[in-house]
Design a protein around this motif. Structure first.
Motif, PDB file in Angstrom:
ATOM      1  N   ILE A 172       4.753  16.871 -10.376  1.00  0.00           N
ATOM      2  CA  ILE A 172       5.299  15.594  -9.888  1.00  0.00           C
ATOM      3  C   ILE A 172       4.577  15.263  -8.577  1.00  0.00           C
ATOM      4  O   ILE A 172       4.455  16.128  -7.707  1.00  0.00           O
ATOM      5  CB  ILE A 172       6.816  15.697  -9.607  1.00  0.00           C
ATOM      6  CG1 ILE A 172       7.552  16.224 -10.846  1.00  0.00           C
ATOM      7  CG2 ILE A 172       7.381  14.336  -9.182  1.00  0.00           C
ATOM      8  CD1 ILE A 172       9.023  16.488 -10.609  1.00  0.00           C
ATOM      9  N   VAL A 173       4.100  14.033  -8.466  1.00  0.00           N
ATOM     10  CA  VAL A 173       3.305  13.663  -7.288  1.00  0.00           C
ATOM     11  C   VAL A 173       3.922  12.417  -6.637  1.00  0.00           C
ATOM     12  O   VAL A 173       4.158  11.413  -7.314  1.00  0.00           O
ATOM     13  CB  VAL A 173       1.828  13.408  -7.672  1.00  0.00           C
ATOM     14  CG1 VAL A 173       0.978  13.210  -6.424  1.00  0.00           C
ATOM     15  CG2 VAL A 173       1.280  14.557  -8.511  1.00  0.00           C
ATOM     16  N   CYS A 174       4.177  12.519  -5.324  1.00  0.00           N
ATOM     17  CA  CYS A 174       4.859  11.430  -4.605  1.00  0.00           C
ATOM     18  C   CYS A 174       3.911  10.785  -3.590  1.00  0.00           C
ATOM     19  O   CYS A 174       3.288  11.491  -2.787  1.00  0.00           O
ATOM     20  CB  CYS A 174       6.069  11.991  -3.861  1.00  0.00           C
ATOM     21  SG  CYS A 174       7.275  12.722  -4.968  1.00  0.00           S
ATOM     22  N   PHE A 175       3.857   9.463  -3.612  1.00  0.00           N
ATOM     23  CA  PHE A 175       3.013   8.715  -2.682  1.00  0.00           C
ATOM     24  C   PHE A 175       3.880   7.846  -1.763  1.00  0.00           C
ATOM     25  O   PHE A 175       5.008   7.485  -2.120  1.00  0.00           O
ATOM     26  CB  PHE A 175       2.040   7.812  -3.446  1.00  0.00           C
ATOM     27  CG  PHE A 175       1.015   8.573  -4.231  1.00  0.00           C
ATOM     28  CD1 PHE A 175      -0.170   8.998  -3.644  1.00  0.00           C
ATOM     29  CD2 PHE A 175       1.237   8.882  -5.568  1.00  0.00           C
ATOM     30  CE1 PHE A 175      -1.116   9.711  -4.364  1.00  0.00           C
ATOM     31  CE2 PHE A 175       0.296   9.597  -6.296  1.00  0.00           C
ATOM     32  CZ  PHE A 175      -0.883  10.014  -5.695  1.00  0.00           C
ATOM     33  N   SER A 176       3.300   7.502  -0.613  1.00  0.00           N
ATOM     34  CA  SER A 176       3.942   6.554   0.313  1.00  0.00           C
ATOM     35  C   SER A 176       3.054   5.321   0.444  1.00  0.00           C
ATOM     36  O   SER A 176       1.827   5.444   0.503  1.00  0.00           O
ATOM     37  CB  SER A 176       4.097   7.191   1.695  1.00  0.00           C
ATOM     38  OG  SER A 176       4.292   6.191   2.685  1.00  0.00           O
ATOM     39  N   PHE A 177       3.682   4.158   0.467  1.00  0.00           N
ATOM     40  CA  PHE A 177       2.938   2.912   0.715  1.00  0.00           C
ATOM     41  C   PHE A 177       3.453   2.251   1.994  1.00  0.00           C
ATOM     42  O   PHE A 177       3.605   1.031   2.066  1.00  0.00           O
ATOM     43  CB  PHE A 177       3.101   1.937  -0.463  1.00  0.00           C
ATOM     44  CG  PHE A 177       2.697   2.504  -1.803  1.00  0.00           C
ATOM     45  CD1 PHE A 177       1.571   3.297  -1.929  1.00  0.00           C
ATOM     46  CD2 PHE A 177       3.437   2.216  -2.947  1.00  0.00           C
ATOM     47  CE1 PHE A 177       1.192   3.814  -3.171  1.00  0.00           C
ATOM     48  CE2 PHE A 177       3.070   2.723  -4.183  1.00  0.00           C
ATOM     49  CZ  PHE A 177       1.947   3.526  -4.293  1.00  0.00           C
ATOM     50  N   ASP A 178       3.797   3.057   3.008  1.00  0.00           N
ATOM     51  CA  ASP A 178       4.274   2.439   4.247  1.00  0.00           C
ATOM     52  C   ASP A 178       3.135   1.666   4.913  1.00  0.00           C
ATOM     53  O   ASP A 178       1.993   1.696   4.447  1.00  0.00           O
ATOM     54  CB  ASP A 178       4.971   3.461   5.158  1.00  0.00           C
ATOM     55  CG  ASP A 178       4.021   4.313   5.996  1.00  0.00           C
ATOM     56  OD1 ASP A 178       2.896   3.873   6.281  1.00  0.00           O
ATOM     57  OD2 ASP A 178       4.407   5.424   6.382  1.00  0.00           O
ATOM     58  N   GLY A 179       3.457   0.969   5.987  1.00  0.00           N
ATOM     59  CA  GLY A 179       2.541  -0.025   6.550  1.00  0.00           C
ATOM     60  C   GLY A 179       1.140   0.455   6.863  1.00  0.00           C
ATOM     61  O   GLY A 179       0.200  -0.341   6.873  1.00  0.00           O
ATOM     62  N   ILE A 180       0.967   1.749   7.147  1.00  0.00           N
ATOM     63  CA  ILE A 180      -0.349   2.223   7.598  1.00  0.00           C
ATOM     64  C   ILE A 180      -1.028   3.150   6.588  1.00  0.00           C
ATOM     65  O   ILE A 180      -2.073   3.725   6.885  1.00  0.00           O
ATOM     66  CB  ILE A 180      -0.235   2.956   8.953  1.00  0.00           C
ATOM     67  CG1 ILE A 180       0.764   4.120   8.856  1.00  0.00           C
ATOM     68  CG2 ILE A 180       0.146   1.988  10.066  1.00  0.00           C
ATOM     69  CD1 ILE A 180       0.680   5.097  10.010  1.00  0.00           C
ATOM     70  N   LYS A 181      -0.464   3.300   5.414  1.00  0.00           N
ATOM     71  CA  LYS A 181      -1.037   4.245   4.453  1.00  0.00           C
ATOM     72  C   LYS A 181      -2.300   3.670   3.788  1.00  0.00           C
ATOM     73  O   LYS A 181      -2.666   2.520   4.023  1.00  0.00           O
ATOM     74  CB  LYS A 181       0.005   4.610   3.400  1.00  0.00           C
ATOM     75  CG  LYS A 181       1.127   5.497   3.963  1.00  0.00           C
ATOM     76  CD  LYS A 181       0.610   6.843   4.420  1.00  0.00           C
ATOM     77  CE  LYS A 181       1.700   7.839   4.764  1.00  0.00           C
ATOM     78  NZ  LYS A 181       2.526   7.493   5.920  1.00  0.00           N
ATOM     79  N   ASN A 182      -2.937   4.495   2.926  1.00  0.00           N
ATOM     80  CA  ASN A 182      -4.216   4.084   2.322  1.00  0.00           C
ATOM     81  C   ASN A 182      -4.083   2.770   1.567  1.00  0.00           C
ATOM     82  O   ASN A 182      -5.021   1.978   1.524  1.00  0.00           O
ATOM     83  CB  ASN A 182      -4.761   5.190   1.413  1.00  0.00           C
ATOM     84  CG  ASN A 182      -5.209   6.401   2.217  1.00  0.00           C
ATOM     85  OD1 ASN A 182      -5.125   6.401   3.444  1.00  0.00           O
ATOM     86  ND2 ASN A 182      -5.703   7.421   1.546  1.00  0.00           N
ATOM     87  N   ILE A 183      -2.946   2.567   0.875  1.00  0.00           N
ATOM     88  CA  ILE A 183      -2.545   1.200   0.493  1.00  0.00           C
ATOM     89  C   ILE A 183      -1.101   1.018   0.941  1.00  0.00           C
ATOM     90  O   ILE A 183      -0.348   1.991   1.014  1.00  0.00           O
ATOM     91  CB  ILE A 183      -2.675   0.874  -1.023  1.00  0.00           C
ATOM     92  CG1 ILE A 183      -1.736   1.727  -1.865  1.00  0.00           C
ATOM     93  CG2 ILE A 183      -4.109   0.959  -1.494  1.00  0.00           C
ATOM     94  CD1 ILE A 183      -1.558   1.200  -3.294  1.00  0.00           C
TER      95      ILE A 183
END
Ligand SMILES: Cc1ncc(COP(=O)(O)O)c(C=O)c1O
Length: 376
Positions: A172-183
């Motif tokens: 299971i892989v979790c990503f963040s899309f907060d304001g400064i992330k890669n997207i």
């Protein structure tokens, strides 16, 4: 004086127009845009992707969807953002901080082995800065010990490991899309997995545990007569967020390329300085989220002075991260020591990195950093 920001959102007319489109349609919640963004991410990873309100929520729901909670323990490096720890403890499970490998600054599985108990259910490797370290070894360790792997890939959107994109394989892989992330999607996050039971459960959990509501929401409807069988959360992504995310994904190849080139330039300009140690990352594969260096002989006070001096030159810097085993909420006096984290933490300094940074900015940061380190 020009301000060189540590990190920032990089947005254009495309994101603004997309958001205006959602506002004009007056359907802001979870609907068509979220469905489209999830479809694009599912194509990108070739695996089911579920969007949620942020990366912290993504990890929390992943842990909960594995049936992990009160009385269970989860292994995690101490050197991570407190969000990773809070996500685990929010489920009732106990995050068990582990020491790090001195080269990669990722979880040291030999140290993790010493902290395993009968209650240990999962390991959360944190892809610190965007690199992933020896991920095969983490999976080998998990298989040997019968653990789930929930990757905290908040920093690693776009990174490739042994020819495969992070998120396209593994548990299971979790990503963040907060304001400064890669997207970014403003705030936001997603969970990627091939485990259909987990992804179906997460789809319900993000909508207050209401069973099978996602499909209805995507066609502009919702459940009125429903059942709930577990504690859920209001963690779904909104159409406003997804509209930003869709545009960011289109620009990602260019933004990733820029991040990589800037990190390579930092490496080139700093690698010949004796007092500054760069992290070993292969930027042909790694999309760097942050650029961290080690500065020999620093301590917390001296680092603060160094940051002040750079700040006077308009250069923002950061510290990633205060080790979680030092935080009152997670402190455990009976825990084994953390010699590597304790040694390395005071020497860490994060330099500016974002796609709007110029080559000249990086040159200036390196010149000022070297000068300040030499004058100490
Ligand atoms: C390593 C790490 N994990 C998890 C998170 C949580 O992501 P979010 O801010 O989207 O909740 C972050 C965010 O900064 C992070 O850096």
């Amino acid at each position: 004086m020009k301000l060189i920001r540590l990190s920032k959102s990089c947005l254009g007319e495309e994101e603004k127009n997309a958001v205006m489109g959602v506002l004009d349609r007056e359907y802001l919640g979870i609907g068509a845009e979220v469905s489209t963004f999830e479809g694009l991410l599912t194509d990108y990873f070739k695996r089911e992707s579920t969007c949620v309100v942020n990366g912290t929520g993504a990890i929390q729901l992943a842990v909960q969807a594995c049936g992990i909670g009160a009385g269970d323990e989860v292994l995690i490096p101490s050197l991570t953002y407190v969000a990773s720890f809070q996500a685990i403890s929010a489920t009732g499970a106990k995050p068990v901080p582990c020491d790090i490998d001195p080269q990669t600054l990722m979880i040291d599985v030999d140290d993790a082995q010493k902290r395993i108990t009968k209650r240990t259910k999962a390991i959360v490797p944190v892809h610190y800065t965007g690199g992933v370290g020896d991920l095969d070894n983490v999976y080998k360790f998990a298989t040997t010990n019968g653990l789930r792997v929930i990757e905290d890939a908040a920093h690693a959107f776009g990174t490739v490991y042994k020819g495969k994109r992070i998120g396209s394989f593994g548990d299971i892989v979790c990503f963040s899309f907060d304001g400064i992330k890669n997207i970014t999607s403003g705030e936001g996050g997603c969970i990627v997995t091939a485990d259909n039971v987990v992804s179906e459960r997460i789809k319900d959990l993000r909508l207050l545990g209401v069973e099978k509501d996602t499909e209805k929401r995507y066609s502009g409807k919702r459940s009125w007569d429903f059942d709930v069988q577990m504690q859920g959360w209001r963690y779904h992504m909104s159409n406003v967020m997804a509209a930003i995310g869709i545009e960011q994904l289109k620009k990602f190849p260019l933004m990733a390329d820029k991040r990589k080139r800037l990190a390579m330039q930092y490496d080139k300009l700093l690698s010949n300085h004796l007092g500054i140690q760069i992290l070993p990352r292969n930027y042909y594969e790694v999309v760097p989220h942050i650029y961290v260096v080690r500065i020999a002989g620093l301590n917390v006070e001296r680092r603060m002075l160094l940051q002040d001096t750079l700040s006077e030159q308009g250069i923002q810097t950061g510290i990633h991260y205060k080790p979680n085993h030092e935080l009152t909420f997670y402190k455990d006096d009976t825990a084994l020591p953390f010699p590597i984290t304790t040694l390395i933490y005071p020497e860490l300094l994060t330099l500016p990195l974002h796609p709007d940074l110029s080559v000249e900015d990086v040159e200036f940061v390196c010149k000022m950093l070297k000068r300040t380190v030499d004058e100490r």
